[in-house]
Scaffold this active site. Structure first.
Site, mmCIF file in Angstrom:
data_model
loop_
_atom_site.group_PDB
_atom_site.id
_atom_site.type_symbol
_atom_site.label_atom_id
_atom_site.label_comp_id
_atom_site.label_asym_id
_atom_site.label_seq_id
_atom_site.Cartn_x
_atom_site.Cartn_y
_atom_site.Cartn_z
ATOM 1 C CD GLU A 15 127.753 58.103 21.151
ATOM 2 O OE1 GLU A 15 128.875 58.414 21.078
ATOM 3 O OE2 GLU A 15 126.701 57.928 19.879
ATOM 4 C CB CYS B 71 118.351 58.586 21.865
ATOM 5 S SG CYS B 71 119.319 57.493 20.964
ATOM 6 C CB CYS C 76 126.663 47.222 21.764
ATOM 7 S SG CYS C 76 125.066 45.627 21.770
ATOM 8 C CB CYS D 201 123.725 45.182 14.738
ATOM 9 S SG CYS D 201 122.723 44.196 16.124
ATOM 10 C CB CYS E 268 124.959 49.543 15.155
ATOM 11 S SG CYS E 268 125.079 49.864 16.813
ATOM 12 C CB CYS F 68 123.154 53.716 18.074
ATOM 13 S SG CYS F 68 124.032 52.674 18.615
HETATM 14 N N1 SAH Z 1 120.732 47.709 20.837
HETATM 15 C C1 SAH Z 1 118.997 48.295 20.874
HETATM 16 C C2 SAH Z 1 119.427 49.732 20.902
HETATM 17 C C3 SAH Z 1 120.090 50.768 20.560
HETATM 18 S S1 SAH Z 1 120.373 50.899 18.697
HETATM 19 C C4 SAH Z 1 119.128 47.750 19.545
HETATM 20 O O1 SAH Z 1 119.611 46.934 18.572
HETATM 21 O O2 SAH Z 1 117.756 47.950 19.038
HETATM 22 C C5 SAH Z 1 118.521 51.926 18.367
HETATM 23 C C6 SAH Z 1 118.751 51.456 17.045
HETATM 24 O O3 SAH Z 1 119.644 52.789 16.261
HETATM 25 C C7 SAH Z 1 118.414 50.010 16.848
HETATM 26 O O4 SAH Z 1 116.511 49.751 15.746
HETATM 27 C C8 SAH Z 1 119.249 50.330 15.329
HETATM 28 O O5 SAH Z 1 119.441 48.525 14.822
HETATM 29 C C9 SAH Z 1 119.493 51.318 15.107
HETATM 30 N N2 SAH Z 1 121.127 51.122 14.808
HETATM 31 C C10 SAH Z 1 122.111 51.124 14.214
HETATM 32 N N3 SAH Z 1 122.691 51.837 13.931
HETATM 33 C C11 SAH Z 1 122.207 52.481 12.655
HETATM 34 C C12 SAH Z 1 123.018 53.143 12.051
HETATM 35 N N4 SAH Z 1 124.492 53.278 11.455
HETATM 36 N N5 SAH Z 1 122.135 53.724 11.277
HETATM 37 C C13 SAH Z 1 120.763 53.224 11.045
HETATM 38 N N6 SAH Z 1 119.943 52.689 12.519
HETATM 39 C C14 SAH Z 1 120.649 52.423 13.424
HETATM 40 FE FE1 SF4 Z 2 123.841 46.405 19.536
HETATM 41 FE FE2 SF4 Z 2 123.828 48.284 17.889
HETATM 42 FE FE3 SF4 Z 2 122.847 45.524 17.258
HETATM 43 FE FE4 SF4 Z 2 121.957 47.910 18.991
HETATM 44 S S1 SF4 Z 2 122.038 47.940 16.096
HETATM 45 S S2 SF4 Z 2 122.180 45.488 19.085
HETATM 46 S S3 SF4 Z 2 123.381 48.968 20.011
HETATM 47 S S4 SF4 Z 2 125.468 46.487 18.210
#
Ligand code: SAH
Ligand code: SF4
Length: 348
Positions: free
Chosen positions: A95, A108, A115, A119, A122, A339
């Site tokens: 997306e 974005c 991924c 995390c 996420c 995300c």
């Molecule tokens: N993988 C990279 C970029 C993609 S995620 C990274 O982790 O930085 C982009 C941003 O969205 C990151 O800062 C991540 O921590 C944040 N993110 C992921 N899931 C989220 C959520 N549920 N609420 C708010 N921010 C979130």
């Molecule tokens: Fe991957 Fe989501 Fe962690 Fe970014 S925040 S590194 S997209 S798992």
């Protein structure tokens, strides 16, 4: 049978010229095609009416011009945010989101389907790793929105790599995509208009620092001590905060550029004034900026996003010691613009 045609956006100009050369086509035509793709934003061979018909047919036989199929387009209720779910030829879903902030049109975009970083909060992390995107697939996300905006008399002003995936886990494709979009004979989108966000892959941050590019960098920090950070971001066990911060300082020293730290505010987990103080200790003496955003709720994580009041208090605490902080309110939450939230459903 595998499709022998290559995605045309996977090639840089020199590679495109090579293909023309190998096929005994005049090399200057490659530049015309390049300009058609990245200045005219054409995505069908038939649109290249400046080329002889035989060449258009050859293009059609030789290259793929569309790999991404838009499957769903969603608008937020304020219509300021729109999100497209794309299907790839192998049925993977990714997306990309367009946001209007002031006069900016920020995209974005995704660098991977899924991924590998896991995390916990996420949606993309929760679905696991599917595959890397190629540079051309990343470029195509941008071209899709560039065409859409052009039809509205607008243009893309900024691109952030904050969609699905970890850009530093797919470094070469990410950097090639930026180069292609940055090319002076193409879209010519300045390096400063790009922001890469990383979960903190230390060796890659160092490599990126050595490139001394003008591309912006953001680090997803979310916690200022190892215990909490490791519980939410598994990569922290491999690259703990001390190492990460050392790499960040090295980056600032080498590039002279300001670094952004991302912080998803989770109610009663990392949103207290004490935590803000812990963070300010960590960032002391750094040219840094903190972006906080209340957590977007996801299916497999029970944490809640912080209130406006808590976010404001967190920001105030940082600013007390001179660390600039921006609170971004959740945009487009009604279209699941967080995300990976849409694609993780499509994958099911
Ligand atoms: N993988 C990279 C970029 C993609 S995620 C990274 O982790 O930085 C982009 C941003 O969205 C990151 O800062 C991540 O921590 C944040 N993110 C992921 N899931 C989220 C959520 N549920 N609420 C708010 N921010 C979130
Ligand atoms: Fe991957 Fe989501 Fe962690 Fe970014 S925040 S590194 S997209 S798992």
């Amino acid at each position: 049978m595998e499709n022998p045609r290559r995605l045309i956006y996977d090639l840089d100009l020199a590679e495109l010229e090579q293909v023309f050369l190998a096929a005994n086509e005049p090399v200057y035509r490659a530049k015309q095609v390049w300009q058609g793709l990245y200045q005219q934003l054409w995505n069908q061979p038939a649109q290249f009416t400046n080329l002889p018909k035989a060449l258009r047919e050859w293009l059609d036989k030789t290259f793929i011009f569309q790999n991404l199929t838009p499957d769903q387009v969603l608008y937020s209720t304020d219509r300021e945010t729109r999100k497209t779910l794309f299907l790839l030829p192998d049925e993977r879903a990714i997306e990309a989101v367009l946001m209007h902030y002031d006069r900016r049109k920020t995209l974005c975009i995704s660098t991977q389907a899924g991924c590998a970083m896991g995390c916990v909060f996420c949606a993309t992390g929760q679905m696991g790793f599917k595959r890397h995107l190629t540079s051309g697939e990343i470029v195509e996300e941008v071209l899709y929105y560039a065409r859409m905006l052009r039809s509205e008399g607008e243009q893309v002003t900024n691109v952030v790599f904050m969609g699905m995936g970890e850009p530093f886990h797919n470094y070469d494709a990410t950097m090639s995509a930026i180069q292609r979009l940055n090319h002076p004979d193409g879209m010519n989108l300045g390096a400063r208009r790009f922001t890469i966000s990383t979960v903190g892959l230390v060796p890659v941050i160092k490599r990126f620092a050595d490139e001394k590019s003008q591309i912006n960098l953001a680090i997803s920090l979310h916690a200022a001590n190892d215990e909490l950070r490791s519980s939410m971001l598994p990569i922290n066990r491999k690259y703990p905060i001390q190492e990460l911060m050392a790499a960040c300082r090295e980056y600032i020293e080498k590039t002279g550029r300001r670094l952004t730290f991302e912080w998803a505010l989770i109610q009663d987990v990392n949103d207290s004034v004490e935590t803000a103080r812990e963070l300010s200790n960590l960032l002391r003496g750094m040219i840094a900026h903190v972006n906080v955003i209340p957590l977007n709720p996801t299916h497999k994580f029970t944490g809640k996003g912080s209130s406006r009041e808590r976010a404001a208090a967190f920001k105030a605490e940082l600013e007390k010691v001179g660390i600039p902080c921006t609170v971004r309110m959740r945009r487009g939450i009604d279209i699941q613009a967080g995300c990976g939230q849409l694609a993780s459903r499509a994958e099911k």
